[in-house]
Design an enzyme around this catalytic site. Sequence first.
Site, PDB file in Angstrom:
ATOM      1  N   HIS A  23       0.079  -1.017   0.184  1.00  0.00           N
ATOM      2  CA  HIS A  23       1.547  -0.942   0.272  1.00  0.00           C
ATOM      3  C   HIS A  23       2.050  -0.799   1.722  1.00  0.00           C
ATOM      4  CE1 HIS A  23       1.414   3.452   0.455  1.00  0.00           C
ATOM      5  NE2 HIS A  23       1.224   3.635  -0.822  1.00  0.00           N
ATOM      6  N   HIS A  77      -2.424  12.668 -10.673  1.00  0.00           N
ATOM      7  CA  HIS A  77      -1.387  12.026  -9.853  1.00  0.00           C
ATOM      8  C   HIS A  77      -1.035  10.699 -10.515  1.00  0.00           C
ATOM      9  CE1 HIS A  77       0.755  10.633  -6.403  1.00  0.00           C
ATOM     10  NE2 HIS A  77      -0.243  10.277  -5.626  1.00  0.00           N
ATOM     11  N   GLU A  79       0.502   8.092  -9.205  1.00  0.00           N
ATOM     12  CA  GLU A  79       0.559   6.882  -8.378  1.00  0.00           C
ATOM     13  C   GLU A  79      -0.484   5.883  -8.893  1.00  0.00           C
ATOM     14  OE1 GLU A  79       0.553   7.443  -4.117  1.00  0.00           O
ATOM     15  OE2 GLU A  79       1.371   5.428  -3.823  1.00  0.00           O
ATOM     16  N   ASP A  81      -2.573   3.794  -7.832  1.00  0.00           N
ATOM     17  CA  ASP A  81      -3.951   3.617  -7.339  1.00  0.00           C
ATOM     18  C   ASP A  81      -4.914   4.552  -8.081  1.00  0.00           C
ATOM     19  OD1 ASP A  81      -2.448   5.568  -5.926  1.00  0.00           O
ATOM     20  OD2 ASP A  81      -3.862   5.584  -4.262  1.00  0.00           O
ATOM     21  N   HIS A 144       0.540  14.185  -3.045  1.00  0.00           N
ATOM     22  CA  HIS A 144       1.460  13.499  -2.171  1.00  0.00           C
ATOM     23  C   HIS A 144       2.785  13.123  -2.865  1.00  0.00           C
ATOM     24  CE1 HIS A 144       1.748   8.844  -1.764  1.00  0.00           C
ATOM     25  NE2 HIS A 144       2.556   9.284  -0.847  1.00  0.00           N
ATOM     26  N   ASP A 163      -5.048  13.324  -3.271  1.00  0.00           N
ATOM     27  CA  ASP A 163      -4.908  12.628  -1.993  1.00  0.00           C
ATOM     28  C   ASP A 163      -5.276  13.518  -0.790  1.00  0.00           C
ATOM     29  OD1 ASP A 163      -4.120  10.162  -2.988  1.00  0.00           O
ATOM     30  OD2 ASP A 163      -1.993  10.604  -2.898  1.00  0.00           O
ATOM     31  N   TYR A 191      -4.940   8.375   7.770  1.00  0.00           N
ATOM     32  CA  TYR A 191      -4.458   8.637   6.402  1.00  0.00           C
ATOM     33  C   TYR A 191      -3.390   9.727   6.421  1.00  0.00           C
ATOM     34  CZ  TYR A 191      -4.648   9.496   1.381  1.00  0.00           C
ATOM     35  OH  TYR A 191      -4.321   9.635   0.058  1.00  0.00           O
ATOM     36  N   HIS A 222      -9.744   9.491  -2.291  1.00  0.00           N
ATOM     37  CA  HIS A 222     -10.093   8.343  -1.446  1.00  0.00           C
ATOM     38  C   HIS A 222     -11.160   8.779  -0.433  1.00  0.00           C
ATOM     39  CE1 HIS A 222      -6.571   6.039  -2.804  1.00  0.00           C
ATOM     40  NE2 HIS A 222      -5.811   7.085  -2.533  1.00  0.00           N
TER      41      HIS A 222
HETATM   42 FE1  FEO Z   1      -0.670   9.121  -3.611  1.00  0.00          FE
HETATM   43 FE2  FEO Z   1      -3.851   7.734  -3.493  1.00  0.00          FE
HETATM   44  O1  FEO Z   1      -2.112   8.059  -4.175  1.00  0.00           O
END
Ligand code: FEO
Length: 393
Positions: A23, A77, A79, A81, A144, A163, A191, A222
């Site tokens: 993104h 989370h 989001e 991903d 996040h 995250d 990051y 991640h």
């Molecule tokens: Fe806030 Fe890796 O998603």
Amino acid sequence: MDTKLTDNVFWVGHIDWSVRDFHGYTTSRGSTYNAYLVKAGKTALIDTVKTPYVAQFLENVKAHVALEKVDYLVCNHAEPDHSGGLPETVRACPNATVLCNAKCKDALAHHYDVSGWKIQVVKDAETLALGGKTLQFFDTPMVHWPESMATYLVEDAILFSMDAFGQHYASGFRFDDESDLCEVMQEAKIYYANIVLPFGRPVATTLARLGGLKLSIVAPSHGVIWRSHFTKIVEAYQAWMVSKPTKKVVIVFSSMWNSTRVMAEAVAAGAEELPVEVKLIDAAATSDTNIVAEVMDCAAFAAGSPTLNMGIMPRMAATLTYLRGLKPLGKSCFAFGSYGWAAKGTEEVSQYLQAMQMAPVCEPVTCRFAPDAATLAGCRAAGRALAEVARKA
Ligand code: FEO
């Protein structure tokens, strides 16, 4: 590949070697979407992966347990991903209940058709017995997203930190002590700058709260898992979350016919008169992802653009707009640039710097077409003034 965190806990995520645009974030070293399997009396999956990789993810899970045996799907989370694979995983694991907090339940319902899902809302600090193991859930708002949550495996002292402490970093190694720590820390910094920077206060709250837990392993969503060098990333977060400045001057510019470039070089030359780090960045040749990571910990920042169509160069507008949204704190600044017939560019750059509450070290310097000796002397003096600030950092 070693995917075993402990005897009963496994990484089952996906390594995304190819992704270069997340993104808008330039992921030069790819990424991973980490998901984890906890096997105890009951079995829990912690998070999923991006939608395109869910089939491989389910194969990874099946290597350890039949999907019918999965009892819980923890969604830390919403989001995509991490939750993108959740609808398919819910379908594939017919006996699983989704565990998430109330905000996450609401967010999931606005992303997916959750009718038919078994969802159990968990409260902050609530525990869940798996039989021999215990999960505990901690809300980590704005780290996040508002609904973000971390999950703690009490007996094994593993924090699935979502995250927080992550890196967009594809690697065949899953753990920090197998990896090139310089690369990992560089990606952790990039990051933080691009994902976490606006949320320094919530990060501080989260660190203070979770810092009280016994921690053997910290497993983010991640990048590599921290099992040997967690102190290093925590110390880095403690500096980043308060925007602790370093002795660094960053000069970012866009140029049309080299006039603003020459001015930028004069600013850099002035800054180099003092023993501080100087970074001269051509926005046209550098991703905003990397620019923000440089600006995050500088003490002083200069931005320059010529006037174009009564404004600034589009590339510089993109950089400053992105930077403004990430809210870097506590910088001194300087605006500069050339013009042809209307001195509007420098004015607009100054407005961006003002919006970020940066403190000017002097008046902006602007010039008509090519800079003359007086203009360059002004730029050089501004560079030195920026370095004077940076030297005291
Ligand atoms: Fe806030 Fe890796 O998603």
